[in-house]
Each structure stands twice: as structure tokens, then as C-alpha cells.
Write an enzyme that holds these catalytic residues in place. Structure first.
Site, mmCIF file in Angstrom:
data_model
loop_
_atom_site.group_PDB
_atom_site.id
_atom_site.type_symbol
_atom_site.label_atom_id
_atom_site.label_comp_id
_atom_site.label_asym_id
_atom_site.label_seq_id
_atom_site.Cartn_x
_atom_site.Cartn_y
_atom_site.Cartn_z
ATOM 1 N N PHE A 1 43.248 45.019 44.528
ATOM 2 C CA PHE A 1 43.021 43.832 45.103
ATOM 3 C C PHE A 1 42.043 43.131 44.200
ATOM 4 O O PHE A 1 40.987 43.814 43.891
ATOM 5 C CB PHE A 1 42.006 44.296 46.521
ATOM 6 N N ASP B 1 40.540 53.576 46.115
ATOM 7 C CA ASP B 1 40.180 52.699 47.231
ATOM 8 C C ASP B 1 41.131 52.884 48.421
ATOM 9 O O ASP B 1 42.471 52.748 48.176
ATOM 10 C CB ASP B 1 40.268 51.200 46.760
ATOM 11 N N TYR C 1 37.324 47.564 58.945
ATOM 12 C CA TYR C 1 37.929 46.473 59.483
ATOM 13 C C TYR C 1 39.361 46.465 59.814
ATOM 14 O O TYR C 1 39.926 45.370 60.469
ATOM 15 C CB TYR C 1 37.174 45.199 59.501
ATOM 16 N N LYS C 2 40.089 47.021 58.982
ATOM 17 C CA LYS C 2 41.542 46.861 58.687
ATOM 18 C C LYS C 2 42.159 48.056 59.920
ATOM 19 O O LYS C 2 41.940 47.686 61.005
ATOM 20 C CB LYS C 2 42.069 47.097 57.423
ATOM 21 N N ARG D 1 53.614 39.167 55.183
ATOM 22 C CA ARG D 1 53.317 40.718 55.266
ATOM 23 C C ARG D 1 53.076 41.009 56.572
ATOM 24 O O ARG D 1 52.550 40.096 57.379
ATOM 25 C CB ARG D 1 51.955 40.594 54.635
HETATM 26 C C1 LIG Z 1 40.136 44.129 52.071
HETATM 27 C C2 LIG Z 1 39.940 44.742 50.849
HETATM 28 C C3 LIG Z 1 38.440 44.478 50.210
HETATM 29 C C4 LIG Z 1 37.554 43.613 50.798
HETATM 30 O O1 LIG Z 1 36.325 43.873 50.456
HETATM 31 P P1 LIG Z 1 35.050 43.485 51.232
HETATM 32 O O2 LIG Z 1 34.026 43.685 50.579
HETATM 33 O O3 LIG Z 1 35.089 44.084 52.639
HETATM 34 O O4 LIG Z 1 35.349 42.119 51.542
HETATM 35 C C5 LIG Z 1 38.456 45.050 48.879
HETATM 36 N N1 LIG Z 1 39.173 45.774 48.366
HETATM 37 C C6 LIG Z 1 40.486 46.050 48.928
HETATM 38 C C7 LIG Z 1 41.458 46.865 48.110
HETATM 39 C C8 LIG Z 1 40.740 45.661 50.042
HETATM 40 O O5 LIG Z 1 41.799 45.910 50.535
#
Ligand SMILES: *Cc1c(COP(=O)(O)O)cnc(C)c1O
Length: 397
Positions: free
Chosen positions: A113, A184, A209-210, A356
């Protein structure tokens, strides 16, 4: 058929909506509404500042960490909740690099990400010690784990395609080369079984939050393997990670164990909402969720491919190599997703052409899958997506 029972009644899903985007933002757990009300009306209101002690607000980061720890194979006392995931990534990379002085490479892949890559790159630039963020193809990670790598930083499940990295094999490889392994778990926690202890991972971070349904902006989490935590110097050395925050010393001393990864004041209302959301996982085994998620995603792939020849599967075909989402490529994927949303089926779009769909057995059923697949095929067969209003890009896709 797996024996998994849907917990749909626990969630407040709007009538007429098929929600396949819990991989981006989990839906509202009904109990969260009461819990937020209780926190505000019965704690914050009457207790005022005494709530930190009386309602034990200060314990939330560690208590929630342990509840999440159960879902990711982390022992009690090794996970803490707070801040956003991006901040937890910063702490993870900073600590890892410092534990491997002399090594100048942080290795990641181009399926990661972007925020993780941006944060690592920004941090390495601030260090000004000649570090480099090396980004390779996901398939090339293993061969690039060399003895000059300080840390390997990967997201377990690819946010676009759902491709899953082999955590154990890559962690072993990283350790054989003397590197720190950072995972992660943003798209893993609450979606599939993770065994941090079994694969001996050094540091893990993730999102609530996912698949954990903690609500928009819910805080992230970080885990450090217990035998390593005493060597970790938190780069973001805030007062709540101090050994004695209320001594107000002028010098920083890292706190006991994982508490040192705390930074500042916890967002209490958001954390109590997350606490209520995690109740949905009580008495549920991640292996059962996984079995059901595979059934739902296999059903979706087969029904979409039977009914529609114009989309191309972007996710691995082997369900074991896929997280809890299915992605299809379509040249006008953005417009097709907008057309689906207009018909009450909510997935999302990731550039350049990926539609998705996330599957969450806690609330998704075989009927959701059948309906979504049928409407997707219809939208593509009839060209319903080809309307100007579906091509207007919104700020958040
Ligand atoms: C959703 C996601 C994020 C988002 O990070 P925030 O700091 O919560 O905005 C970061 N890394 C990955 C791999 C994600 O899937």
C-alpha cells in the site's frame, strides 16, 4: 459447506444494500452505537477527567491489543492499539533500522500500500544515513533478501489483488539473512488466520477499521515479539510510552514491554467503539471464518466468470493464495463500480482498472454473492455502466 453461522444480526446494514467493501471500511456493529453513547453519556459526561481512572480509559490500548492479538497469533501483552496505521509503520521501520546498524536497505514490494512506502521513504530520507527503500516485484522479494537488508517490510495481503505472501517462508528467509521482518496485517486481521508466533515475525502492524469493523478512523495496532521489545527504541517517544508518564520526568525512559510503542493520548470514544466491534469475534475461530470466506469468494468467481466474459480475474485463482477479497479487471472498472453502487452493491475501485469485492463471513451470505455476481454481469452485458454520470470521478474511490 462450512458450518460457519453468519452474525449478520450484529450489524446495522442498510436495507437493500449488498455490502462487499468491508475490506475498506467495516459496517456498523449495532452494539457500537450503545457503547459510544455509554462512553459519552455515562463516562465522559458525569466522570469528566476522573474517567481516565474510573472507566479505565487508560487501559484501552493494551486491552484492545490483547483482543486483536488473539486473532493474529500474538501472545498477550505483545500488541498495543493507538494512532493510525501509517504512524505504526513509521515506528516499526524506525525501530527495525536502528536494530540493524550498518545495513542500509529496507526492502518492500510494489504490491504494498503506498502509504507504507511513502512513510518508509520519508523516514529514511530524514535519517540522512544513506538508507535506501528498495521496491521490487512481489515475486522477487525472496531473492532480494540479502545481507545488506536491515528490514523487510511487506503487507501480507495485497490491497489490490488479494495475493497473499507466505509469511513463514519470507520471515525465515529474512532471519537467515539477519534482517528484521515487519508484516502489515491491514488486510489480514479479522479476515484470515495469522500466526505471528508460529512464523516468528519480529514486528507487525495493522488496521482496525477494515475487517475488524472499528469505524472510520479507528486506530492502528503494533505488535513486537516479546523477546525483542527490550531492544526497541520507539522513534516516536511520546509521554504515554514513557515508563512513568505521570512522573513528568524531563528525560525519556521507554515503558515496560509493548507499552513503549504508545505515543500520545488514546482516542477513547473510537477505542470503545472498537471494543464493542470486537465482540463479533468472540467465540469465533479464524479458521472457520477463513473456510467460509473461501466458499463465498469461490462462488463469486465462478458465477461472474460463467455470466460475463469481459472481466478478467486479477486475484490468484488458488484460494489459499488469496485473502478475503476478489478483484476483477475491466477497462471501465470505475464506471462499472459506480453502476453497481447505483444498484445497491457496494464494492470499490482501485486504479487503474480493478474492481474490488471484499467478503466478510460475519455478515456476507451466499445470497449476497449471487445477487452481486448477477447484477455485475448484467451491467456489463447491457452496457449500463456507459453513462456519463458513472464516469465522474469522486474524491474518494
Ligand atoms: C488501509 C491501509 C493503510 C492506511 O493507513 P492509515 O494510516 O490508517 O490511513 C496503510 N497501509 C495498508 C497496507 C493499508 O491497507
Amino acid at each position: 459447506m462450512s458450518s460457519f453461522q453468519t452474525q449478520r444480526d450484529l450489524f446495522d446494514l442498510p436495507e437493500g444494500i449488498t455490502y462487499l467493501d468491508g475490506n475498506s471500511l467495516g459496517p456498523l456493529p449495532k452494539s457500537a452505537v450503545d457503547r459510544a453513547r455509554t462512553t459519552m453519556a455515562e463516562e465522559w459526561g458525569p466522570m469528566l477527567i476522573t474517567g481516565w481512572n474510573k472507566a479505565r480509559w487508560m487501559d484501552l490500548p493494551a486491552r484492545l491489543g490483547d483482543r486483536i492479538g488473539r486473532l493474529i497469533g500474538a501472545p498477550a501483552g505483545s500488541t498495543v492499539v493507538g494512532d493510525t496505521l501509517s504512524i505504526k509503520v513509521y515506528q516499526a521501520v524506525a525501530s527495525a533500522v536502528e536494530m540493524r546498524p550498518g545495513r542500509k536497505i529496507v526492502l518492500s514490494d510494489n504490491g504494498n500500500f503506498p502509504s507504507d512506502l511513502y512513510i518508509a521513504d520519508g523516514l529514511l530520507k530524514s535519517l540522512k544515513q544513506g538508507h535506501e527503500l528498495k521496491v521490487v516485484d512481489p515475486e522477487a522479494v525472496a531473492e532480494n533478501i540479502t545481507e545488506d537488508v536491515a528490514a523487510v517490510m511487506l503487507t501480507h495481503v495485497d490491497y489490490r489483488t488479494g495475493r497473499v505472501h507466505d509469511m513463514k517462508a519470507i520471515t525465515d528467509k529474512a532471519h537467515a539473512a539477519g534482517a528484521i521482518m515487519i508484516w502489515d496485517l491491514a488486510h489480514s486481521a479479522g479476515a484470515l488466520p495469522v500466526d505471528l508466533t508460529g512464523c516468528n515475525a519480529d514486528i507487525a502492524v495493522g488496521c482496525t477499521y477494515k475487517y475488524l469493523n472499528g469505524g472510520p478512523g479507528a486506530p492502528g495496532f503494533i505488535h513486537v515479539r516479546p523477546d525483542l521489545i527490550d531492544q526497541v527504541r520507539p522513534a516516536l517517544s511520546g509521554w504515554l510510552g514513557h515508563q512513568a508518564p505521570f512522573a513528568f520526568d524531563l528525560d525519556y525512559r521507554p515503558g515496560e514491554g509493548i507499552s513503549r510503542m504508545r505515543v500520545g493520548t488514546p482516542p477513547v470514544i473510537q477505542m470503545t467503539v472498537l471494543d464493542a466491534a470486537l465482540d463479533a469475534f468472540d467465540g469465533v475461530e479464524m479458521t472457520d471464518i477463513r473456510a467460509r470466506s473461501i466458499e463465498l469468494s469461490e462462488q463469486f468467481i465462478s458465477e461472474v466468470e460463467d455470466g460475463c466474459k469481459d472481466v478478467v480475474l486479477a486475484s490468484p485463482r488458488d484460494p489459499q493464495a488469496r485473502g478475503s477479497q476478489v478483484s476483477f479487471r475491466f477497462h471501465e472498472g470505475y464506471a462499472a463500480m459506480q453502476a453497481l453502487i447505483a444498484r445497491g452493491i457496494i464494492g470499490d475501485f482501485r486504479a487503474p482498472d480493478i474492481m474490488r469485492f471484499g467478503f466478510c463471513p460475519l455478515y456476507n451470505t451466499a445470497d449476497d454473492v449471487r445477487h452481486a455476481a448477477a447484477v455485475l454481469c448484467e451491467i456489463i452485458a447491457t452496457g449500463e455502466w456507459d453513462r456519463p454520470e458513472f464516469k465522474q470521478r469522486k474524491a474518494v474511490t
